[in-house]
Scaffold this active site. Structure first.
Site, PDB file in Angstrom:
ATOM      1  CE1 TYR A   1      -3.599   2.598   0.652  1.00 20.42           C
ATOM      2  CE2 TYR A   1      -2.340   3.268   2.581  1.00 20.42           C
ATOM      3  CZ  TYR A   1      -3.368   3.493   1.687  1.00 20.42           C
ATOM      4  OH  TYR A   1      -4.159   4.607   1.826  1.00 20.42           O
TER       5      TYR A   1
ATOM      6  CG  ASP B   1       5.943   3.789   0.586  1.00 22.95           C
ATOM      7  OD1 ASP B   1       6.267   4.434   1.603  1.00 22.95           O
ATOM      8  OD2 ASP B   1       4.757   3.619   0.243  1.00 22.95           O
TER       9      ASP B   1
ATOM     10  CE  LYS C   1       2.212   4.849   8.022  1.00 23.09           C
ATOM     11  NZ  LYS C   1       0.839   4.712   8.395  1.00 23.09           N
TER      12      LYS C   1
HETATM   13  C1  LIG Z   1       4.008   2.264   3.164  1.00 26.90           C
HETATM   14  C2  LIG Z   1       3.002   3.364   3.126  1.00 26.90           C
HETATM   15  N1  LIG Z   1       3.083   4.288   2.160  1.00 26.90           N
HETATM   16  C3  LIG Z   1       2.214   5.307   2.088  1.00 26.90           C
HETATM   17  C4  LIG Z   1       1.196   5.433   3.005  1.00 26.90           C
HETATM   18  C5  LIG Z   1       0.229   6.580   2.921  1.00 26.90           C
HETATM   19  O1  LIG Z   1       0.474   7.458   3.970  1.00 26.90           O
HETATM   20  P1  LIG Z   1      -0.676   8.463   4.491  1.00 26.90           P
HETATM   21  O2  LIG Z   1      -1.688   7.615   5.175  1.00 26.90           O
HETATM   22  O3  LIG Z   1       0.065   9.395   5.394  1.00 26.90           O
HETATM   23  O4  LIG Z   1      -1.222   9.146   3.290  1.00 26.90           O
HETATM   24  C6  LIG Z   1       1.071   4.498   4.028  1.00 26.90           C
HETATM   25  C7  LIG Z   1      -0.008   4.604   5.033  1.00 26.90           C
HETATM   26  O5  LIG Z   1      -0.220   3.773   5.858  1.00 26.90           O
HETATM   27  C8  LIG Z   1       2.006   3.442   4.100  1.00 26.90           C
HETATM   28  O6  LIG Z   1       1.926   2.500   5.057  1.00 26.90           O
END
Ligand SMILES: Cc1ncc(COP(=O)(O)O)c(C=O)c1O
Length: 427
Positions: A143, A240, A268
């Protein structure tokens, strides 16, 4: 009795779709009214009925220091008193950017945004603008936020040229250039990168340690293969690290596995509990962003002062303490070891997978290397069992649990005992 919770949730449902502002908070499929939180301190949250829970969700990862850490609270309060948002460059943005660049070797320049979704969306646009190519590759079960071209899953490895959106409203045109591959599958990776379409790939985006299908570390050599294959065809490699950045160590998953990605997404933890995220990487690529380059990206609240102060203080707390990650690992082992011992005796099919302070107890499988179908009924039962006993894990089966520096040994012991008892008594 959860009477205040029930009442607030009922009212919320009238004005907020599903009563929540992010779907996974809804406890869907768990047979419970969702938690409505009132406050948090250290490793504990308190709901609106006054019931306390030991928190292993930690706001889905950001709170590596726990809730309301006094240093972070002080920093944020100080900043708010000086003004919370300017939409003008501030010195704190430079201080924080320089700190992050000094800590993570692959980062030469960095651009702050407000969410992980924005960071990955920007990284993709940048990759496409920089390479002049259209296609992107992601992994099934990973995700990367909810921007259109990333909301895609696919069937098996062989159907990688036929993406299916995971959400209504994502038009097929918007995902036509997204290719999905199975994680940790060397054969699918090699097959794809030998196909003619590989030369049209702008970037591969990966959660280097998957957290969004539960914790699934990369198999030995998988990230290395990814680095090699992308370099060979001239595609960018995007890590990511929205979850793993500053979670698995000061240099993230890329430091742990010694991989040098072209772009990195952070989020985060770098916001210290406030909305901050970032995309960073090699200077020639980053300089393709406006105003230097022609890839447009912007944000009213990008580099927001309060988020920058809280984020910087969080990173200083973990970076200036040479034993921080070692102690966090010890805390996590305190929880994980008794669970692992109980797993040896359980009659349930289950397994624990862990990397540093992120971990998942999976039900219905004995190992997870790629996206798997889990035993959802068992998870729901397990979740309710923990919830009744004042333990809050993420309310979905394929999520990472997080241990923070604020988790006490007493709470970790208690949690381990409750879980070990569950595993050894349930059939
Ligand atoms: C690996 C990863 N990338 C991107 C995101 C998206 O982040 P946000 O919820 O701050 O938009 C998340 C959210 O949980 C994530 O776990």
């Amino acid at each position: 009795m959860r009477s205040a919770t029930e009442a607030i949730f009922a009212r919320s449902c009238k004005v907020i779709p599903g009563g929540v502002n992010s779907p996974v908070r809804s406890f869907k499929g768990l047979g419970l009214t969702p938690l409505i939180v009132e406050s948090g301190f250290g490793d504990t949250i308190r709901d609106v009925d006054g019931k306390e829970y030991i928190d292993y969700c930690c706001s889905w990862g950001p709170l590596i220091l726990g809730h309301a850490h006094p240093t972070i609270v002080r920093a944020a309060q100080e900043q708010i008193a000086k003004g919370s948002s300017f939409g003008i460059a501030t010195a704190i943005e430079e201080t924080f950017a320089s700190k992050l660049v000094s800590l993570i070797p692959s980062l030469e320049k960095i651009r702050f945004v407000s969410s992980g979704t924005e960071a990955t969306m920007t990284a993709l646009r940048l990759a496409r603008g920089y390479t002049g190519r259209s296609k992107i590759v992601k992994f099934i079960g990973h995700y990367h936020g909810h921007s259109d071209s990333l909301l895609v899953q696919a069937g098996s490895g062989v159907s990688f040229l036929n993406p299916i959106a995971t959400s209504k409203g994502v038009h097929s045109n918007l995902i036509a250039d997204t290719i999905c591959l199975p994680f940790n599958d060397f054969v699918a990776l090699r097959t794809f990168f030998r196909s003619p379409v590989a030369k049209q790939v702008a970037a591969v985006i990966v959660e280097p340690i998957a957290g969004n299908m539960g914790v699934v570390p990369p198999l030995e050599g998988f990230l290395e293969s990814l680095r090699e294959e992308t370099a060979k065809v001239g595609a960018l490699l995007i890590f990511d690290e929205v979850i793993t950045g500053f979670r698995v160590g000061l240099t993230g998953a890329q430091g742990l596995y010694s991989i040098d990605p072209d772009l990195t997404c952070l989020g985060k933890i770098i916001g210290g509990g406030f909305p901050a995220a970032a995309v960073g990487g090699k200077a020639p690529i980053m300089d393709a962003l406006a105003p230097l380059g022609q890839v447009y990206q912007a944000g009213t609240l990008s580099g927001n002062s309060v988020a920058m102060r809280a984020g910087l203080e969080t990173i200083l707390q973990v970076a200036n303490d040479p034993t921080f990650y070692e102690r966090l690992e010890q805390k996590t082992l305190h929880l994980a070891r008794p669970i692992e011992e109980a797993l040896a005796y359980t009659k349930l099919t289950a397994c624990l997978q862990r990397c540093g302070s992120m971990l998942t107890l999976f039900f219905g499988v004995s190992q997870v290397r790629s996206k798997e179908q889990l035993d959802e009924e068992r998870f729901a039962h397990f979740f309710r069992h923990l919830f009744d006993r004042g333990i809050y894990i993420p309310p979905a089966s394929q999520e990472a649990w997080f241990v923070s520096a604020a988790h006490t040994d007493v709470h970790l012991d208690y949690t381990a005992r409750v879980i070990a008892d569950y595993l050894t008594t349930e059939k």
